[in-house]
Structures are given as C-alpha cells and as structure tokens.
Design a protein around this motif. Structure first.
Motif, PDB file in Angstrom:
ATOM      1  N   CYS A 115     -39.995  25.491  32.937  1.00  0.00           N
ATOM      2  CA  CYS A 115     -39.683  24.089  32.653  1.00  0.00           C
ATOM      3  C   CYS A 115     -40.621  23.129  33.383  1.00  0.00           C
ATOM      4  CB  CYS A 115     -38.238  23.794  33.050  1.00  0.00           C
ATOM      5  SG  CYS A 115     -37.836  24.254  34.746  1.00  0.00           S
ATOM      6  N   TYR A 157     -46.398  28.476  24.309  1.00  0.00           N
ATOM      7  CA  TYR A 157     -46.012  28.488  25.724  1.00  0.00           C
ATOM      8  C   TYR A 157     -44.575  28.989  25.937  1.00  0.00           C
ATOM      9  CZ  TYR A 157     -44.921  26.594  30.372  1.00  0.00           C
ATOM     10  OH  TYR A 157     -44.531  26.460  31.679  1.00  0.00           O
ATOM     11  N   GLN A 165     -34.643  11.598  36.738  1.00  0.00           N
ATOM     12  CA  GLN A 165     -34.206  10.973  35.480  1.00  0.00           C
ATOM     13  C   GLN A 165     -35.066   9.780  35.094  1.00  0.00           C
ATOM     14  OE1 GLN A 165     -29.871  10.423  34.912  1.00  0.00           O
ATOM     15  NE2 GLN A 165     -29.614  11.539  36.821  1.00  0.00           N
ATOM     16  N   ASN A 166     -35.628   9.104  36.092  1.00  0.00           N
ATOM     17  CA  ASN A 166     -36.430   7.916  35.796  1.00  0.00           C
ATOM     18  C   ASN A 166     -37.777   8.255  35.163  1.00  0.00           C
ATOM     19  OD1 ASN A 166     -34.573   5.995  36.801  1.00  0.00           O
ATOM     20  ND2 ASN A 166     -35.161   6.595  38.882  1.00  0.00           N
ATOM     21  N   LYS A 167     -38.207   9.499  35.315  1.00  0.00           N
ATOM     22  CA  LYS A 167     -39.497   9.892  34.743  1.00  0.00           C
ATOM     23  C   LYS A 167     -39.353  10.612  33.410  1.00  0.00           C
ATOM     24  CE  LYS A 167     -42.173  10.480  39.017  1.00  0.00           C
ATOM     25  NZ  LYS A 167     -42.846  11.489  39.856  1.00  0.00           N
ATOM     26  N   CYS A 168     -38.145  11.113  33.127  1.00  0.00           N
ATOM     27  CA  CYS A 168     -37.947  11.923  31.921  1.00  0.00           C
ATOM     28  C   CYS A 168     -38.037  11.053  30.668  1.00  0.00           C
ATOM     29  CB  CYS A 168     -36.584  12.627  31.990  1.00  0.00           C
ATOM     30  SG  CYS A 168     -36.262  13.671  30.561  1.00  0.00           S
ATOM     31  N   VAL A 169     -38.828  11.514  29.693  1.00  0.00           N
ATOM     32  CA  VAL A 169     -38.953  10.767  28.431  1.00  0.00           C
ATOM     33  C   VAL A 169     -38.039  11.334  27.347  1.00  0.00           C
ATOM     34  CG1 VAL A 169     -41.313   9.966  28.780  1.00  0.00           C
ATOM     35  CG2 VAL A 169     -40.927  12.191  27.727  1.00  0.00           C
ATOM     36  N   GLY A 170     -37.401  12.457  27.642  1.00  0.00           N
ATOM     37  CA  GLY A 170     -36.483  13.044  26.663  1.00  0.00           C
ATOM     38  C   GLY A 170     -37.181  13.767  25.527  1.00  0.00           C
ATOM     39  N   SER A 197     -49.545  10.485  33.380  1.00  0.00           N
ATOM     40  CA  SER A 197     -49.156  11.255  34.566  1.00  0.00           C
ATOM     41  C   SER A 197     -50.054  12.489  34.662  1.00  0.00           C
ATOM     42  CB  SER A 197     -47.689  11.698  34.467  1.00  0.00           C
ATOM     43  OG  SER A 197     -47.589  12.770  33.558  1.00  0.00           O
ATOM     44  N   GLY A 209     -43.751  23.645  34.240  1.00  0.00           N
ATOM     45  CA  GLY A 209     -45.034  23.655  33.558  1.00  0.00           C
ATOM     46  C   GLY A 209     -44.991  22.932  32.227  1.00  0.00           C
ATOM     47  N   ALA A 210     -43.824  22.935  31.594  1.00  0.00           N
ATOM     48  CA  ALA A 210     -43.704  22.307  30.273  1.00  0.00           C
ATOM     49  C   ALA A 210     -43.604  20.789  30.365  1.00  0.00           C
ATOM     50  CB  ALA A 210     -42.475  22.851  29.555  1.00  0.00           C
ATOM     51  N   CYS A 211     -43.041  20.287  31.448  1.00  0.00           N
ATOM     52  CA  CYS A 211     -42.750  18.849  31.539  1.00  0.00           C
ATOM     53  C   CYS A 211     -44.033  18.009  31.483  1.00  0.00           C
ATOM     54  CB  CYS A 211     -41.987  18.548  32.824  1.00  0.00           C
ATOM     55  SG  CYS A 211     -41.582  16.798  32.979  1.00  0.00           S
ATOM     56  N   PRO A 212     -44.134  17.109  30.516  1.00  0.00           N
ATOM     57  CA  PRO A 212     -45.359  16.316  30.386  1.00  0.00           C
ATOM     58  C   PRO A 212     -45.446  15.142  31.356  1.00  0.00           C
ATOM     59  CG  PRO A 212     -43.841  15.740  28.649  1.00  0.00           C
ATOM     60  CD  PRO A 212     -43.190  16.841  29.425  1.00  0.00           C
ATOM     61  N   THR A 213     -44.353  14.835  32.036  1.00  0.00           N
ATOM     62  CA  THR A 213     -44.368  13.650  32.908  1.00  0.00           C
ATOM     63  C   THR A 213     -44.087  13.988  34.374  1.00  0.00           C
ATOM     64  OG1 THR A 213     -42.015  13.263  32.567  1.00  0.00           O
ATOM     65  CG2 THR A 213     -43.518  12.214  31.006  1.00  0.00           C
ATOM     66  N   ASN A 214     -44.017  15.244  34.688  1.00  0.00           N
ATOM     67  CA  ASN A 214     -43.657  15.684  36.046  1.00  0.00           C
ATOM     68  C   ASN A 214     -42.257  15.227  36.439  1.00  0.00           C
ATOM     69  OD1 ASN A 214     -46.105  16.962  36.487  1.00  0.00           O
ATOM     70  ND2 ASN A 214     -47.057  15.104  37.267  1.00  0.00           N
ATOM     71  N   TYR A 239     -38.961  19.371  25.771  1.00  0.00           N
ATOM     72  CA  TYR A 239     -39.829  20.549  25.804  1.00  0.00           C
ATOM     73  C   TYR A 239     -39.341  21.524  26.879  1.00  0.00           C
ATOM     74  CZ  TYR A 239     -44.329  23.088  25.653  1.00  0.00           C
ATOM     75  OH  TYR A 239     -45.310  24.041  25.512  1.00  0.00           O
TER      76      TYR A 239
END
Lengths: 215, 298
Positions: A65, B143, A86-91, B84, A67-72, A94
């Motif tokens: 998860c 992936y 939660q403030n960084k998650c774009v929903g 990011s 590695g998958a997260c595009p926004t860290n 992935y």
C-alpha cells in the motif's frame, strides 16, 4: 523497532470484542470495520469444529500500500506502523486494491447509525475526538495514538495497557499479544519463536507484522 | 465440507470492486480514454494528422483526465498526485505525470503548428510522454500482486498494443478531415498487423494466467465461462476481433479494398471490443482466498 501482533487462534473464542472495541475506540461509522473475525465450521454434526480467524491490517514490513500511494498519504513509521494521513489522501483507492489482504476501507459518505434520526451522542463525540474524513481510505493503525501517548509516558506497548492497542486489551481470552518484534525477550517475539507462529500469505512478499499461532 | 460465515467473501475468490462497480466505472473509462487518446496522438503525429492529434489530446485530457478526476474521493487534492514524491514508487503518480507532460507538450506543439514551423523536438517529447501514458495503466495493474490476472508483465504490453491499435483507428476516422486520404492504406495495413499482434498477445495472456495457479485460473474462467463470458465472446472475440480479422483476411486474399463505411464500422467494433476486454479484466480481477481454507480446516 518493529511493532507487531501475535494472535493465538487456539485461544480466540470468536466473541467479536476486538471488532467492537476497535469501532468504539476509533468511532468508526456503520459498515466499517478495521478488524474482522472470519469464522468457519468444519466437520458434520455432531462432530463440528468452529474456527475463528481475526484479521486486521498486517502493518507489513514491505507494504504494498505504501508503494502504491501516489501522494505519500500512506506512510510507514520507523516503528513499523503503517498509517494514513487523511489530509493527504485523494481517495484514488489504489492502496485498497494493492493490499492483498483487503483490510482497507473507503469511507465514501457520512453514515448515521440511525438514519434519519440524527447523530447519537457517541457519534457526536467521535466527530470531535476522532474526526474521520469522507472520500479517503481508512484502516487499522495499531492504535498509534495510544502507542505514542503511552510511550511518551515511558510505558511499554504490549505490557502497559495505556500503551497497547485497544483490541489487545479487550480480548477476554487473552489471544492477542502486542510488542516489538525486534525485541527477542518480548512476549510476542517469544510466541513467534516458541509456537512457530505464521504470517498470512507470506508468498505475497510483504512480510506481515501480524502472526498467527495455529498449532 | 466447510461452511463459512459471515465474511464469505474473504474465504472465496473475491473480485476487486473499487475500480469497476458504481463510481469505479469512471476508472474503467478513464483508463480506456487515456490510453486511446494517447495512442491516437502518437499515431496521428506520425501520419501528420492534426485533427487526429487534437482528437487524441481531447480524449486523453478531457475524457480520460476528467473521468479520473471525477472518480477521486478528493478531486481538488489532485495536484498531490503529481507534485508529491509519490512518483518514486507509485505508478498512478508516474502515470499522471506522464499524462500531464504529454498534454502540456502536445498542446504547445499543436498551437505552434498553427503559426510557426513544426518543432520536431517538442513533438518527439510529447510523443514519448504519450507513449508512456499508454503503458502506465498496465503497470498500475501489474503492481497488484494480490490479483494474478493483473500481476503479469504481459498486461502492459497488451495495453500498449490496444492503445496503439485504437490510435490507428481514431486516426483513420479523422483522416477525411485532413484531406490526407493517401495515408489510409498505410494505416489500414498497420491496423492488420496490430490486430494479429493483439490476437497473439491476448491468447498468450489468458492462456498464461490460466496456468498460473488456482486464482488465475478462476479469473480466466470468470472471463471465458462465467458471468461475463457473453460480453467477452460477443464483444471482444466475435465483433471486436474475429469480424475485423475475417474482413481483413477476406479482402486481402481477394485483393479488394474495404468500403469506407465498413472500415468505420469495424473501427467502432474494435474500440468497443477494447473497452469490453478492459471491463472483463477489471471485473474478473480476483483475489485469492484470504484464509487458506483447506490447510486451515485440516
């Protein structure tokens, strides 16, 4: 340091206390559970055996998860706890798809426990104490707020209740053990070693930090 | 006999739902239009078709990007996916960077084309990022190691072929607007080559997954013999592949040219076949049972 959990399936009685306590601790909305108890029955009447299999986020050493997260938004701390900002998650979900253990949930819309009747006192308090955003992915975080607060007071997670995840504290059968897996003298590490505890689906290569005592 | 409750979905094969059910259909459409649009841009730029490039750009940017944004739980945080450092590990982040760069460079190139000499370097850069935009979806899915149907290196290649093949079709559809009808024969020729490549790859892909363990087999069986088999056999195999292949082979053997109206109809069928195949792959992406039921029960 690597926090982890050991669940002794021989002791689990399938009471769901861990599931309910987790919902209460984090003020989770209806239909969302960060921990679950899978159940099965084997054999035929009258020789039936019931099996309980509690599952939760495995806080993997090599989490798919993260590695998958595009926004860290999904991050792994130095102590091994995998959590979501939660403030960084774009929903994009992935991470939810990438997790082979399917232990993440997407909180799409606000839900009331009693639709049309307004929020209960529990829900109102939860919105203040543990606000959950909609449109983001949520999951078990090993009660990191308890762990952090407890360790800040010099307490030891897994030993002192105040520094230990709620599901471990509540378990009436004492089937759950929490601690630093890198500490060879810790109870969790000893159990893994002595009872030959196993990880769920090690073939995925994620090296879960949740172990199960089966035999 | 094992009876499991109440979370049966975790002890049986579990389909992924987030990217195909309800709002998840937006992701399916986003993936299709991003790849198709980028493919159309690349092909049209090679054949010098500005209407084709514009069509591809709009498909990728407006439809693909739009559907992708609409799917997000927090669309206004979209910039985080690009700015990011998620690109270091995340294929979604990388893909959106590719798409963004392709859209910016492609737009600048098309604008400059109206008033200045073609900037070859700019076009090459736009094409490179468009090419990367075509293949990134395959890597996004590749992936996910919990879903054997996706977790194969053949998938990015298959999607690349589909993207370029679809791009050839879009370019052919927009050729009348350019007046460069001479390129049609060449594009049709390339379409036949990509059609044959697709048939070979799609068969290899499904056949390979079929023998890649029980979950892979269950996924393939769900496509070819399960609930979605009518969609697969009708739209993907019969109308999207065999009919175009039959017409191409028949006219090639007879030395005839395909009537324009039939060409357009076949392109539409090919694109619908592409869309249907992607639907099947998303819909039948199964996770293995979370609980190892047999060993656990013994």
């Amino acid at each position: 340091m690597r926090y982890g959990m050991v669940i002794d399936l021989n002791k689990c009685v399938g009471c769901y206390a861990c599931v309910i306590k987790c919902k209460q601790e984090h003020f989770l909305p209806p239909t969302m559970e960060w921990g679950r108890v899978l159940m099965s029955e084997t054999g035929t009447y009258p020789n039936i055996t019931k099996h309980m299999y509690p599952v939760l986020c495995n806080h993997c050493e090599e989490p798919a998860c993260v590695g998958a997260c595009p926004t860290n938004a999904t991050q792994q701390r130095e102590d091994g706890i995998v959590h979501i900002d939660q403030n960084k998650c774009v929903g994009c979900r992935y991470c939810l798809i990438a997790c082979p253990y399917q232990v993440r949930s997407f909180y799409a819309h606000e839900k009331e426990y009693f639709p049309g009747q307004g929020l209960t006192e529990f829900e109102r308090i939860g919105a203040k104490l543990y606000p959950l955003q909609t449109g983001v992915v949520l999951k078990c975080d090993f009660c990191l707020e308890r762990v952090d607060e407890g360790t800040g007071k010099g307490l030891k997670p897994g030993v002192d209740i105040e520094a230990t995840p709620a599901c471990v504290n509540i378990c009436p059968a004492k089937a759950r053990f929490f601690g630093d897996l890198d500490d060879p003298d810790g109870e969790a590490s000893k159990l893994i070693r002595e009872k030959r505890a196993v990880q769920l689906h090690p073939e995925y290569g994620t090296d879960p930090s949740v172990y199960y005592v089966i035999g | 006999m094992i009876q499991t409750r109440p979370y049966e979905f975790l002890v049986q094969y579990t389909p992924q739902r987030e990217w195909i059910e309800r709002r998840g259909t937006l992701m399916w459409l986003a993936m299709f239009f991003i790849e198709l649009g980028a493919g159309a841009f690349v092909v049209s730029s090679i054949f010098g078709s500005l209407p084709g490039m514009l069509t591809g750009w709009l498909m990728c940017g407006v439809l693909g990007g739009g559907f992708h944004l609409l799917y997000l739980g927090h669309p206004l945080r979209f910039w985080r996916m690009v700015l990011s450092s998620g690109w270091k590990t995340s294929w979604i982040s990388r893909g959106l960077i590719f798409v963004t760069l392709f859209l910016v460079l492609g737009l600048v190139h098309m604008i400059l084309l109206q008033w200045a000499a073609p900037a070859t370097g700019l076009l090459i850069a736009a094409d490179v990022f468009a090419f990367l935009a075509i293949i990134y979806v395959g890597f996004v899915m590749n992936y996910v190691n919990g879903i054997p149907l996706w977790n194969t290196p053949l998938l990015p290649v298959l999607y690349l072929i589909l993207g370029i093949w679809g791009g050839l079709g879009i370019t052919l559809l927009t050729l009348p607007a350019t007046g460069a009808a001479a390129a049609a024969a060449s594009i049709e020729e390339w379409s036949r080559i990509f059609l044959l490549t697709f048939i070979f790859l799609a068969f290899s892909y499904l056949f390979g997954i079929r023998y890649q363990g029980a979950t892979g087999k269950a996924s393939v069986m769900a496509i070819v013999a399960g609930k979605w088999a009518p969609l697969f056999w009708t739209m993907v195999v019969a109308l999207g592949t065999l009919l175009p292949a039959g017409v191409a082979l028949g006219t090639w053997v007879a030395g005839l040219s395909i009537p324009t109206a039939l060409v357009y109809a076949l392109i539409i069928l090919e694109l619908l076949g592409d869309l249907s195949l992607r639907y099947c792959i998303l819909r039948c992406g199964l996770y293995g049972p979370l609980i190892p039921a047999t060993s656990y029960a013994s």
